[in-house]
Design a protein around this motif. Structure first.
Motif, PDB file in Angstrom:
ATOM      1  N   SER A  87     -12.540 -58.196  54.092  1.00  0.00           N
ATOM      2  CA  SER A  87     -13.759 -57.879  54.829  1.00  0.00           C
ATOM      3  C   SER A  87     -14.052 -58.998  55.831  1.00  0.00           C
ATOM      4  O   SER A  87     -14.339 -58.747  57.006  1.00  0.00           O
ATOM      5  N   GLN A  93     -13.796 -60.358  61.929  1.00  0.00           N
ATOM      6  CA  GLN A  93     -13.412 -61.158  63.098  1.00  0.00           C
ATOM      7  C   GLN A  93     -12.947 -60.270  64.245  1.00  0.00           C
ATOM      8  O   GLN A  93     -12.920 -60.703  65.391  1.00  0.00           O
ATOM      9  N   ASP A  94     -12.529 -59.056  63.905  1.00  0.00           N
ATOM     10  CA  ASP A  94     -11.894 -58.195  64.910  1.00  0.00           C
ATOM     11  C   ASP A  94     -12.846 -57.132  65.458  1.00  0.00           C
ATOM     12  O   ASP A  94     -12.442 -56.288  66.254  1.00  0.00           O
ATOM     13  N   GLU A  95     -14.101 -57.159  65.028  1.00  0.00           N
ATOM     14  CA  GLU A  95     -15.011 -56.098  65.463  1.00  0.00           C
ATOM     15  C   GLU A  95     -15.517 -56.358  66.878  1.00  0.00           C
ATOM     16  O   GLU A  95     -15.809 -57.492  67.243  1.00  0.00           O
ATOM     17  N   VAL A  96     -15.581 -55.303  67.667  1.00  0.00           N
ATOM     18  CA  VAL A  96     -16.177 -55.389  69.005  1.00  0.00           C
ATOM     19  C   VAL A  96     -17.196 -54.260  69.129  1.00  0.00           C
ATOM     20  O   VAL A  96     -17.214 -53.334  68.316  1.00  0.00           O
ATOM     21  N   MET A 133     -11.054 -51.290  55.910  1.00  0.00           N
ATOM     22  CA  MET A 133     -12.251 -51.985  56.393  1.00  0.00           C
ATOM     23  C   MET A 133     -12.530 -51.526  57.837  1.00  0.00           C
ATOM     24  O   MET A 133     -11.590 -51.401  58.640  1.00  0.00           O
ATOM     25  N   GLY A 138      -8.275 -61.690  62.682  1.00  0.00           N
ATOM     26  CA  GLY A 138      -8.297 -61.237  61.293  1.00  0.00           C
ATOM     27  C   GLY A 138      -7.046 -60.441  60.951  1.00  0.00           C
ATOM     28  O   GLY A 138      -6.361 -60.705  59.951  1.00  0.00           O
ATOM     29  N   GLY A 142     -13.524 -52.872  60.520  1.00  0.00           N
ATOM     30  CA  GLY A 142     -12.983 -53.704  61.602  1.00  0.00           C
ATOM     31  C   GLY A 142     -11.494 -53.480  61.825  1.00  0.00           C
ATOM     32  O   GLY A 142     -10.990 -53.611  62.939  1.00  0.00           O
ATOM     33  N   PHE A 143     -10.766 -53.128  60.752  1.00  0.00           N
ATOM     34  CA  PHE A 143      -9.337 -52.843  60.890  1.00  0.00           C
ATOM     35  C   PHE A 143      -9.112 -51.438  61.463  1.00  0.00           C
ATOM     36  O   PHE A 143      -8.247 -51.237  62.303  1.00  0.00           O
ATOM     37  N   VAL A 197      -9.811 -61.328  69.748  1.00  0.00           N
ATOM     38  CA  VAL A 197     -10.582 -60.469  68.841  1.00  0.00           C
ATOM     39  C   VAL A 197      -9.659 -59.747  67.866  1.00  0.00           C
ATOM     40  O   VAL A 197      -9.914 -58.616  67.446  1.00  0.00           O
ATOM     41  N   SER A 198      -8.548 -60.405  67.520  1.00  0.00           N
ATOM     42  CA  SER A 198      -7.591 -59.808  66.586  1.00  0.00           C
ATOM     43  C   SER A 198      -7.145 -60.803  65.534  1.00  0.00           C
ATOM     44  O   SER A 198      -6.161 -60.562  64.827  1.00  0.00           O
ATOM     45  N   ARG A 211     -11.980 -61.091  57.154  1.00  0.00           N
ATOM     46  CA  ARG A 211     -10.987 -61.097  58.232  1.00  0.00           C
ATOM     47  C   ARG A 211     -11.218 -59.933  59.190  1.00  0.00           C
ATOM     48  O   ARG A 211     -11.104 -60.086  60.409  1.00  0.00           O
ATOM     49  N   SER A 212     -11.540 -58.766  58.639  1.00  0.00           N
ATOM     50  CA  SER A 212     -11.698 -57.595  59.519  1.00  0.00           C
ATOM     51  C   SER A 212     -12.898 -57.767  60.437  1.00  0.00           C
ATOM     52  O   SER A 212     -12.894 -57.291  61.570  1.00  0.00           O
TER      53      SER A 212
END
Lengths: 456, 131, 487
Positions: A56, A61-64, C86, C103, C88-89, C100-101, A58-59
């Motif tokens: 969670s 970090q990738d949210e936009v 998740m 993770g 974000g993934f 922005v990648s 880590r994911s």
């Protein structure tokens, strides 16, 4: 021990039954020099709770906030029921349906998928899918070379506006089989393939012509004319299509006088999240006359001993597990779980829904184009009409503008300079039904500011 | 028991060849071959007018569990193919030596037939394969 | 009932779209679709009920013991799914910029490291989308290696005749011809035949170890030497990696390149036929050729930063093999599985998979079944030959397989490997309990009794499944691959 159910007592009983002292004894045929020591670079195990916290974090970090990148992977709304059903263990943890009696669920579902895909593309037959759109094209080119009895050539024409990763994937997969891909330059003004530019190629032997529709730049090729030209030259026509676009646009099965011969595409827009590029599914259709040259699994309808309708793998003699070195391909996967998602997606949205999704995507794109062209220095790079993706030419380096927009939480598009230095000022922007008018306004505000900052 | 008509010549890859009165040669697959393949579901035939050399691939025969290439036992030009098999591949099972023939060719050199097996030798080969 | 057969014009799942019309459209009228598409017209509940109903017509690991040899049908942990799903993934676009990648990239980097560790390879590329694509990448690298050395005489790949059909099919896709090497009665590669087969034409040898015969290839070091001495390279087909996970590293056996089936060894779900993932590992010789992209790590101002390595970093790469970077979601699940297991858990995979298989083999032998390699230690799987039953009772391996379905067990792999007559290839995996194994053996024993007393019952099985045995001949002769309303 995660996922190993043995109690100490079980283990003792089992070792006794085998007649050995310890588990180690079971490895006595392995030369001692080969026995692995420690796994120094693998950490200790963690609990599920700790794992989910880690993933969670880590994911996140990738949210936009907003993503306007398409370029082969498109963000569409996915009805909630789709993945609720797909992740049922009966679909998710089943194996390839070799035992037909124990796999009627998967088999019938794939038959329904084949039906839906043939209808969407207006083609006669479809397979149960291959890995992704790019590898599907590589398989289609191999198939065309086998299937074209009029041509002895291993040369295939591909358009210069083909998705660049599709082109490199095809080259990397095909070059060892001495298949040569000849790239036709696209017209700099329209961004499309011009039929006049093909005249020089007339009289040369090519096994097939590839048409991407819409092309990588989002533009609509003159598919009818190109199809007729290729057929007149004795070539097969391979269509690479976006499935959403086909809700509004002419399907490849009716291109020209007799339609495309092989059709492939990326099935991701049909209920599959963009999710870093996979797993997706490559769909593949063809005319029935050449079905035996098609690779991959194919499901057929038949009957059981009592005459009851059932479904089974068919034409298996083409495949690697029977035909070995002479198989149509080495592939032994179909993207079963993604096929499940796409089939449920297509059932849920139906004709009306898919049409609406395509319409909203197109309307949003037209809206964005109009507003973007109001920004000083922003131009439309290619003149051809587009479906849901547009190339905007900026008055400055695309990479810098995109970086600026990213700071606003907006991924503003794909930097075309990454594929072609002459397009270093261009971005490829996609709009789908997931973008509201407000999202588009936010994009425009961010783009305007970024262009102003960068261009100064 | 599989049949091995004495008037035919056989290839180790299980094709048979028959010289017709007009000097052309008809080719099919043996009773033993159709039996080991099981129900034939598809046959791919060579193109008429194609030139083939001995041992060239000249078609495919497919059952649900196997697919085998058909090799031309001798060199020549294809002058006829058995189109019946396209719609009724089961003919290969029902009548391997008669209605189930594959193609006919104009041989380049009939002497090539001499290197093929006669019925007895071929039957021995099939019997040994079963063990 | 097909979804089309419950479809009614005028019905739709209206929550799933907004009605709208084209506005200011720039689509050329000559290119518009004039016909309907022909998707089903059904309500949302109809869809949910239909596909829930279909799911119930499947066997699955979640539902049944699935001892399918060489397929490693082990439990697919739900936690791994939850991690990969998740938000974000799921929402991360494959072309999102690196900043922005981080993770996602960090998970992939870590997975590369774990896979290097368990395989003893120097570098790993995660990009191949399935075992067969991993094989393709591996053999393409072998070819690139010889090409780079200017060694164009090497045109042949050696493959043991027990090998899976994908191996020869892959060699051909890489432009090679295939020469088969025989396997001895004890299931080992025939070393003398191998010596006779290698030469200046040898590009490489592809093999699994343990082999498809379910036994460990004892002379692997000698085999590696023979092939290397002839100038060829060694390819390891990771189909059976579960047998030796944490016990033996393919890199230590002398292999130059390998693929791993994450959907087997790393417990990602099979999904009814896919998706899989087939990362490749390489030793020193092939490191310059790995397929792109792979994930690199560098330190900037004391902070770790992950980045994509492309052909700029790996100039001799065989290149990309998919539109983006393979089956990302599967890689995340494998990462999660590796973290859940940790190093201790990895060691135990091979151990308990082997314990389970040997236990079953022993019990089945004492129940009267004939092991194909009775003098050998079973690995994670073993073969029972039903040739005696086929001959004496006229009940064959397929009949046993089908009857097992009636007992609630998925059938083992049947008729593979081809060189064992009437083969049942049985692989229990480490995640099955003793009780489950005992139940299966009891069912087999019962079926053996039925085969003697009421053979017709076994020959006509299954009788409890949604359909009985299907007419494959009709399916192939009268091709019906898509539904038409007249059907």
């Amino acid at each position: 021990m995660p996922f190993v159910p043995h109690t100490t007592q079980d283990e003792e009983l089992m070792l006794d039954a085998i007649g050995v002292e310890s588990i180690e004894d079971l490895f006595d045929e392995i030369p001692p020099a080969l026995r692995a020591g420690v796994l120094a670079n693998t950490p200790d195990g963690i609990s599920e709770q700790a794992l989910l916290r880690l993933m969670s974090d880590r994911s996140k970090q990738d949210e936009v906030d907003l993503c306007f990148i398409g370029a082969g992977a498109y963000q569409h709304h996915i009805p909630s029921a789709v993945w609720d059903l797909v992740t049922r263990g009966e679909f998710m943890t089943a194996y390839t349906p070799y035992q037909a009696e124990a796999s009627q669920g998967t088999l019938q579902l794939i038959y329904e998928f084949q039906t839906m895909i043939t209808r969407l593309t207006a083609m006669e037959v479809a397979n149960a899918s291959v890995y992704d759109g790019a590898s599907a094209l590589a398989e289609a080119i191999l198939m065309a070379v086998r299937a074209n009895r009029k041509s002895k050539s291993r040369n295939v024409l591909v358009p210069g506006n083909l998705h660049p990763s599709y082109l490199s994937t095809c080259r990397n997969i095909l070059h060892n089989q001495k298949i040569n891909l000849q790239v036709i330059p696209y017209d700099q003004q329209s961004g499309c393939i011009k039929q006049e530019d093909l005249r020089d190629l007339e009289g040369e032997d090519f096994a097939a012509l590839v048409i991407q529709y819409p092309n990588f730049f989002g533009g609509l090729e003159m598919a009818d004319e190109l199809t007729n030209w290729a057929h007149a030259q004795g070539q097969l026509v391979i269509g690479v299509v976006n499935p959403t676009a086909l809700a509004l646009l002419a399907p490849p099965g009716i291109w020209g006088d007799t339609g495309a011969d092989i059709v492939v595409g990326e099935g991701q827009p049909l209920g599959i999240p963009v999710a870093s590029g996979g797993p997706y599914l490559g769909f593949m259709c063809c005319k029935q006359a050449i079905v035996r040259q098609m690779p991959g699994r194919i499901i057929g309808k038949t009957v059981d001993l009592d005459g009851k309708v059932g479904f089974a793998l068919t034409l298996q003699a083409r495949e690697q597990h029977i035909r070995r070195a002479k198989a149509t391909s080495n592939i032994c996967t179909n993207q079963g779980l993604l096929v499940t998602a796409a089939t449920i997606y297509m059932s849920l949205v139906g004709d009306l829904g898919l049409r609406s999704i395509a319409t909203q995507s197109h309307n949003g794109t037209v809206n964005l184009i109009g507003k973007a062209l109001d920004i000083k220095g922003v131009k439309r790079r290619f003149a051809s009409p587009v479906f849901h993706e547009i190339v905007l030419e900026l008055p400055c380096l695309a990479s810098q503008v995109l970086k600026q927009m990213c700071a606003d939480g907006i991924l503003g598009g794909y930097d075309l300079g990454a594929m072609d230095a002459t397009l270093e000022n261009c971005i490829l922007v996609n709009v789908t039904e997931t973008k509201t008018p407000q999202d588009i306004d936010n994009f425009i505000t961010s783009l305007r500011a970024a262009v102003e900052v960068t261009a100064c | 028991m599989a049949e091995y008509p004495g008037e035919l010549k056989y290839a180790e890859s299980h094709e048979w060849a028959r010289v017709e009165d007009d000097g052309t040669v008809t080719v099919g697959i043996s009773d033993h071959a159709q039996d080991s393949l099981g129900d034939v579901v598809y046959v791919e035939l060579p193109e008429i007018d194609a030139d083939v050399s001995a041992k060239d691939e000249a078609g495919v025969v497919e059952s649900v569990k196997a697919a085998s290439d058909i090799y031309s036992p001798i060199s020549g030009k294809i002058i006829a193919v058995n189109e019946t098999l396209e719609d009724a591949p089961e003919t290969v099972n029902d009548s391997p030596y008669d209605q189930g023939w594959f193609f006919r060719l104009q041989p380049t050199d009939l002497a090539e037939l001499e290197s093929m097996l006669d019925a007895n030798a071929y039957q021995e080969l099939c019997d040994s394969e079963e063990h | 009932m097909l979804i089309y057969e419950i479809s009614s014009e005028g019905r739709s799942a209206t929550a799933q779209y907004e009605s709208c019309e084209l506005e200011n459209s720039e689509l050329p009228t000559t290119q518009l679709r004039e016909t309907t598409i022909g998707l089903p017209a059904v309500s949302e509940l109809q869809v949910v009920r239909h596909y829930t109903g279909l799911s119930k017509k499947n066997f699955s690991i979640d539902g049944e013991f699935y001892p399918l040899g060489s397929c490693t049908m082990k439990y697919n942990p739900r936690g791994a799914l939850a991690g990969a799903h998740m938000p974000g993934f799921l929402a991360r676009h494959p072309l999102a910029p690196e900043n922005v990648s981080q993770g996602y990239l960090s998970c992939l980097y870590d997975l590369q490291e774990y896979l290097k560790d368990v395989t003893g390879m120097r570098a790993v590329s995660l990009t191949p989308m399935a075992g067969a694509q991993g094989e393709f990448a591996g053999v393409a690298m072998i070819r690139a290696y010889h090409d780079k050395a200017g060694d164009s005489e090497r045109t042949e790949i050696l493959i043991p005749n027990a090998a899976h059909g994908t191996n020869p099919a892959t060699a051909v896709m890489c432009g090679y011809t295939v020469r088969e090497v025989p396997v001895t009665k004890e299931g080992d590669v025939d070393v003398d035949a191998l010596k006779a087969a290698v030469g200046p034409q040898t590009a490489g040898l592809m093999m699994t170890n343990p082999s498809t015969c379910g036994v460990f290839e004892r002379k692997i070091q000698e085999i590696a030497e023979i092939v290397h001495e002839a100038g060829g390279l060694l390819y390891y087909d990771g189909a059976n990696l579960n047998a030796i996970l944490g016990k033996v590293k393919p890199g230590d056996m002398g292999f130059d390149v390998m693929h791993m089936n994450l959907h087997k060894t790393f417990a990602t779900p099979h999904g009814g036929g896919g998706p899989g993932a087939g990362p490749v590992g390489v030793g020193k010789r092939l490191e310059p050729f790995v397929p792109t992209p792979i994930v690199g790590k560098r330190s900037t101002n004391g902070e770790d930063e992950y980045y994509w390595m492309s052909d700029k970093d790996i100039p001799d790469t065989i290149g990309n093999l998919s539109a983006f970077m393979g089956n990302a979601g599967i890689l995340l699940r494998a990462f999660a599985y590796a973290r859940l297991l940790g190093n201790q858990g990895m060691h135990r995979v091979g151990e308990y998979a082997t314990l389970n298989a040997n236990y079953m083999a022993t019990k089945m032998a004492s129940a009267g079944f004939k092991l194909a390699y009775p003098n050998r230690r079973a690995t994670h799987e073993f073969i029972v030959s039903m040739s005696q039953e086929a001959k004496e009772l006229n009940v064959n391996a397929m009949d046993f397989a089908k009857r097992l379905l009636d007992y609630g067990y998925h059938a083992p792999t049947t008729y593979f490997p081809l060189l064992v007559p009437e083969a049942l290839l049985i692989e229990p995996t480490e995640t099955e309990s003793k009780e489950e194994l005992d139940g299966f053996i009891e069912a087999m024993t019962q079926i053996l009794r039925e085969a003697k007393e009421t053979p017709e019952l076994v020959r006509s099985a299954p009788v409890t499944t949604p359909v009985k045995r299907l007419d494959d001949v009709k399916a192939a002769r009268e091709l019906n691959l898509a539904w038409r309303s007249a059907d």
